[in-house]
Design a protein around this motif. Structure first.
Motif, PDB file in Angstrom:
ATOM      1  N   VAL A 233       5.275  -6.717  43.016  1.00 49.42           N
ATOM      2  CA  VAL A 233       5.317  -6.053  41.713  1.00 49.42           C
ATOM      3  C   VAL A 233       4.916  -4.589  41.860  1.00 49.42           C
ATOM      4  CG1 VAL A 233       4.300  -5.982  39.402  1.00 49.42           C
ATOM      5  CG2 VAL A 233       4.889  -8.186  40.429  1.00 49.42           C
ATOM      6  N   HIS A 234       3.859  -4.351  42.618  1.00 45.90           N
ATOM      7  CA  HIS A 234       3.378  -2.990  42.824  1.00 45.90           C
ATOM      8  C   HIS A 234       4.413  -2.135  43.547  1.00 45.90           C
ATOM      9  CE1 HIS A 234       1.003   0.041  45.230  1.00 45.90           C
ATOM     10  NE2 HIS A 234       0.589   0.307  44.010  1.00 45.90           N
ATOM     11  N   ASP A 235       5.010  -2.680  44.594  1.00 46.62           N
ATOM     12  CA  ASP A 235       6.015  -1.928  45.340  1.00 46.62           C
ATOM     13  C   ASP A 235       7.212  -1.591  44.454  1.00 46.62           C
ATOM     14  OD1 ASP A 235       4.413  -2.071  47.551  1.00 46.62           O
ATOM     15  OD2 ASP A 235       5.572  -3.635  48.562  1.00 46.62           O
ATOM     16  N   ASP A 236       7.609  -2.553  43.607  1.00 48.14           N
ATOM     17  CA  ASP A 236       8.723  -2.324  42.697  1.00 48.14           C
ATOM     18  C   ASP A 236       8.375  -1.242  41.675  1.00 48.14           C
ATOM     19  OD1 ASP A 236      11.417  -3.309  41.700  1.00 48.14           O
ATOM     20  OD2 ASP A 236      10.202  -3.540  39.897  1.00 48.14           O
ATOM     21  N   LEU A 237       7.123  -1.252  41.201  1.00 50.47           N
ATOM     22  CA  LEU A 237       6.674  -0.236  40.253  1.00 50.47           C
ATOM     23  C   LEU A 237       6.714   1.152  40.889  1.00 50.47           C
ATOM     24  CD1 LEU A 237       5.381   0.819  37.662  1.00 50.47           C
ATOM     25  CD2 LEU A 237       3.173  -0.025  38.499  1.00 50.47           C
ATOM     26  N   LEU A 238       6.229   1.254  42.133  1.00 52.82           N
ATOM     27  CA  LEU A 238       6.266   2.548  42.818  1.00 52.82           C
ATOM     28  C   LEU A 238       7.704   3.023  43.016  1.00 52.82           C
ATOM     29  CD1 LEU A 238       3.479   2.303  45.559  1.00 52.82           C
ATOM     30  CD2 LEU A 238       3.365   3.398  43.306  1.00 52.82           C
ATOM     31  N   ALA A 239       8.603   2.086  43.315  1.00 56.83           N
ATOM     32  CA  ALA A 239      10.008   2.457  43.475  1.00 56.83           C
ATOM     33  C   ALA A 239      10.598   2.947  42.163  1.00 56.83           C
ATOM     34  CB  ALA A 239      10.800   1.266  44.008  1.00 56.83           C
ATOM     35  N   THR A 240      10.236   2.300  41.056  1.00 51.77           N
ATOM     36  CA  THR A 240      10.697   2.735  39.745  1.00 51.77           C
ATOM     37  C   THR A 240      10.211   4.144  39.447  1.00 51.77           C
ATOM     38  OG1 THR A 240      10.760   0.471  38.871  1.00 51.77           O
ATOM     39  CG2 THR A 240      10.537   2.253  37.264  1.00 51.77           C
ATOM     40  N   ILE A 241       8.937   4.390  39.737  1.00 51.11           N
ATOM     41  CA  ILE A 241       8.362   5.710  39.485  1.00 51.11           C
ATOM     42  C   ILE A 241       9.031   6.766  40.359  1.00 51.11           C
ATOM     43  CG2 ILE A 241       6.278   7.099  39.802  1.00 51.11           C
ATOM     44  CD1 ILE A 241       4.707   4.606  38.847  1.00 51.11           C
ATOM     45  N   GLU A 242       9.178   6.471  41.631  1.00 48.08           N
ATOM     46  CA  GLU A 242       9.779   7.438  42.546  1.00 48.08           C
ATOM     47  C   GLU A 242      11.202   7.790  42.120  1.00 48.08           C
ATOM     48  OE1 GLU A 242      10.664   8.077  47.326  1.00 48.08           O
ATOM     49  OE2 GLU A 242       9.981   6.128  46.583  1.00 48.08           O
ATOM     50  N   ALA A 243      11.946   6.778  41.715  1.00 45.50           N
ATOM     51  CA  ALA A 243      13.331   7.013  41.313  1.00 45.50           C
ATOM     52  C   ALA A 243      13.426   7.832  40.038  1.00 45.50           C
ATOM     53  CB  ALA A 243      14.054   5.679  41.130  1.00 45.50           C
ATOM     54  N   GLY A 244      12.428   7.727  39.163  1.00 43.94           N
ATOM     55  CA  GLY A 244      12.505   8.401  37.876  1.00 43.94           C
ATOM     56  C   GLY A 244      11.866   9.768  37.820  1.00 43.94           C
ATOM     57  N   LEU A 245      11.092  10.150  38.840  1.00 43.19           N
ATOM     58  CA  LEU A 245      10.413  11.436  38.786  1.00 43.19           C
ATOM     59  C   LEU A 245      11.410  12.592  38.749  1.00 43.19           C
ATOM     60  CD1 LEU A 245       7.478  10.997  41.341  1.00 43.19           C
ATOM     61  CD2 LEU A 245       7.331  11.037  38.840  1.00 43.19           C
ATOM     62  N   PRO A 246      11.154  13.570  37.905  1.00 44.09           N
ATOM     63  CA  PRO A 246      12.004  14.758  37.910  1.00 44.09           C
ATOM     64  C   PRO A 246      11.708  15.611  39.140  1.00 44.09           C
ATOM     65  CG  PRO A 246      10.160  15.067  36.411  1.00 44.09           C
ATOM     66  CD  PRO A 246      10.081  13.640  36.892  1.00 44.09           C
ATOM     67  N   PRO A 247      12.546  16.589  39.425  1.00 41.83           N
ATOM     68  CA  PRO A 247      12.252  17.490  40.543  1.00 41.83           C
ATOM     69  C   PRO A 247      10.885  18.143  40.371  1.00 41.83           C
ATOM     70  CG  PRO A 247      14.484  17.838  39.714  1.00 41.83           C
ATOM     71  CD  PRO A 247      13.809  16.904  38.747  1.00 41.83           C
TER      72      PRO A 247
END
Length: 415
Positions: A233-247
Motif C-alpha cells: 500500500v505504501h509503495d503504491d501511494l509513493l508511486a501515485t505521489i511521484e506520478a502526480g507531482l508537478p515539475p
C-alpha cells in the motif's frame, strides 16, 4: 476501467494520477512514470501537546517457522533473536506502538511515553471500524528507570539502547544488564533526522528509514504477511505521489512549523531532511521556504519577520489536529497579526494542520495523503477546511490516495 460485470467505472484519483497522469504530471512522467537535540521532549513538540532517504543499509531479517526463531540484524544492537513472538513489549517513542497496532499486535505494548500519541492515532484512524488502540492506558511519563523495566519483565524492548545511555541513570552496563536478565533491545532512534548518536555508539551506527524499521519489528512479531501487505500500500501511494507531482519549478514553497496558537513561539522544522521524522514531507518534494538554513537540533526558533522574509506559499503547523490545540485561534491570530496578515499563506488560506513527525506506518500513510492534498490540491484533491476536534476527513474512494479499507482489513487480519 470496467468491473467484473462489465460496467464502466470512473477511475479513482490515485488511479487517474498514476495511469492517466500525463496531463497532471506534465514532463515529470516522461522521465520517471528551545531545548536539547538529545531529548525530544525538550522541544516545542511537548509544549504543544496536549523514497529515497539516502539511508545506507536495509536491515537483514529472517524468520524460521520450523525452529520458531525470530531474528533480525539492526544497528546499533546487531543480531536480535527471539524463540517466539513477543507478547509483552516495552516501548517509549510513538512509532513503535503504531507499528504494533498496524501488525494487529497492539495488545502486546505495556509502556510508552506521551499520551498525545493516542490522540494522534485516533484522529487518523477514526474511519476504521472495530479499530482499538489497546495501549491507550499504557502511556506514562518521559524517561524510565531500571526498576520499572525489571518490573514490566518484557520479552522485547523496542528502544534504541544508544539513546537509553544518553539518559540520566543509564550507562552501557545497565542496558547490557537488561538485555541479559530481561529481554533484548531493538531500536534505532538516531535515524530520526540522521542525528549523531552518543560517541561510544557512533562507530558503525547505521541509519534506516521508517519502513525498514517496521520490517524488523514485523519479523520479530512473525507478521511478515501483514507487513508486506502494508508495504505494498505504501509503495503504491509513493508511486501515485511521484506520478502526480508537478515539475519542480511549479511546486510551492512551504514552511514546516511548530507554532503556538497565540504566536508566542515559532519554531522551524526541516522539510526535506533525511530520516523518518520527514517521511511524510520529503517524498512530496515541496521547496523549503527557508532554503538551506542550517541548524543543529530538530528545531530553529524564528519570528514573524523571518517568516515574512521567507514568504512561504504554504504553512504546515505541526501537531495541530487534536482538541488540545485551537487551530481556529491560530489562524485568526495570524490573520490579525500586523506581520502575519501580510503572509501569502495567510492571505490565500493555505495554513494547514499537521499531525506529528513521531509517526509509525499508520500515521505515515495518512500524513502522506494529508500533506499531498495540502501542498498540491490541483493534483491530489483539496484538503477540506479543518475545525477543532474534527477527525480525519472521510474521503470517498475516488478521492483517496491509498485504499483506506485495505489498510483496515490488513490490521484486522482480513486480507
Amino acid at each position: 476501467m470496467t468491473d467484473d460485470e462489465g460496467r464502466t467505472e470512473a477511475p479513482t484519483r490515485r488511479e487517474y494520477v498514476k495511469y492517466g497522469g500525463a496531463v497532471i504530471g506534465g514532463g515529470l512522467l516522461a522521465g520517471c512514470a528551545g531545548r536539547s537535540e538529545s531529548d525530544p521532549t525538550r522541544t516545542p513538540d511537548a509544549t504543544q501537546q496536549p523514497a529515497n532517504t539516502g539511508d545506507k543499509t536495509e536491515p537483514e531479517t529472517s524468520t524460521s517457522t520450523a525452529e520458531q526463531s525470530y531474528s533480525v540484524e539492526l544497528s546499533p544492537v546487531g543480531e536480535v533473536t527471539l524463540e517466539e513472538p513477543p507478547t509483552n513489549v516495552f516501548t517509549h517513542f510513538p512509532w513503535f506502538p503504531d507499528m504494533a497496532s498496524a501488525l494487529g499486535q497492539g495488545e502486546t505494548i505495556n509502556n510508552l511515553w506521551w499520551d498525545g500519541t493516542v490522540a494522534g492515532l485516533e484522529y487518523f484512524t477514526a474511519g476504521f471500524d472495530d479499530f482499538e488502540i489497546e495501549w491507550a492506558d499504557a502511556a506514562g511519563q518521559y524517561g524510565f528507570a531500571k526498576e520499572q523495566v525489571y518490573e514490566l519483565d518484557s520479552d522485547l524492548h523496542l528502544v534504541d539502547p544508544a539513546w537509553v545511555t544518553s539518559q540520566d541513570g543509564w550507562d552501557r552496563d545497565d542496558v547490557d544488564e537488561i538485555a541479559d536478565n530481561v529481554g533484548p533491545w531493538l531500536g534505532n532512534y538516531y535515524s530520526n533526522f540522521h542525528s549523531t548518536p552518543p560517541e561510544s555508539w557512533a562507530d558503525g551506527y547505521e541509519y534506516y528509514d521508517l519502513w525498514e524499521l517496521f520490517d524488523s519489528v514485523a519479523t520479530m512479531y512473525g507478521e511478515r504477511s501483514r507487513y508486506e501487505a502494508l508495504r505494498a500500500v505504501h509503495d503504491d501511494l509513493l508511486a501515485t505521489i511521484e506520478a502526480g507531482l508537478p515539475p519542480e519549478s511549479e511546486r510551492p514553497t512551504a514552511a514546516y512549523l511548530s507554532i503556538s496558537a497565540d504566536l508566542s513561539s515559532i519554531y522551524l522544522l526541516r522539510l526535506n531532511a533525511p530520516g523518518y521524522w520527514n517521511s511524510h514531507t520529503r517524498p512530496l518534494g515541496a521547496v523549503d521556504a527557508f532554503g538551506d538554513e542550517e541548524f543543529s537540533g530538530p528545531f530553529l526558533q524564528v519570528d514573524m519577520e523571518a517568516l515574512l522574509e521567507a514568504e512561504p506559499d504554504v504553512i504546515l503547523g505541526l501537531w495541530t489536529v487534536t482538541e488540545t490545540f485551537d487551530f481556529g485561534t491560530l489562524k485568526q491570530n495570524l490573520a490579525e497579526d500586523p506581520v502575519g496578515s501580510e503572509l501569502s499563506a495567510v492571505r490565500n488560506d493555505r495554513v494547514y494542520p499537521q499531525g506529528t513527525r513521531w509517526q509509525g506506518p499508520l500515521m505515515n500513510l495518512f500524513q502522506l495523503e494529508m500533506t499531498a492534498k495540502q501542498l498540491y490540491p490541483e493534483q491530489f484533491g483539496a484538503w477540506p477546511a479543518y475545525e477543532n476536534g474534527d477527525s480525519y476527513p472521510e474521503f470517498g474512494a475516488d478521492e483517496q490516495l491509498f485504499d483506506h479499507q485495505r489498510v483496515a482489513d490488513v490490521i484486522n487480519g482480513d486480507f
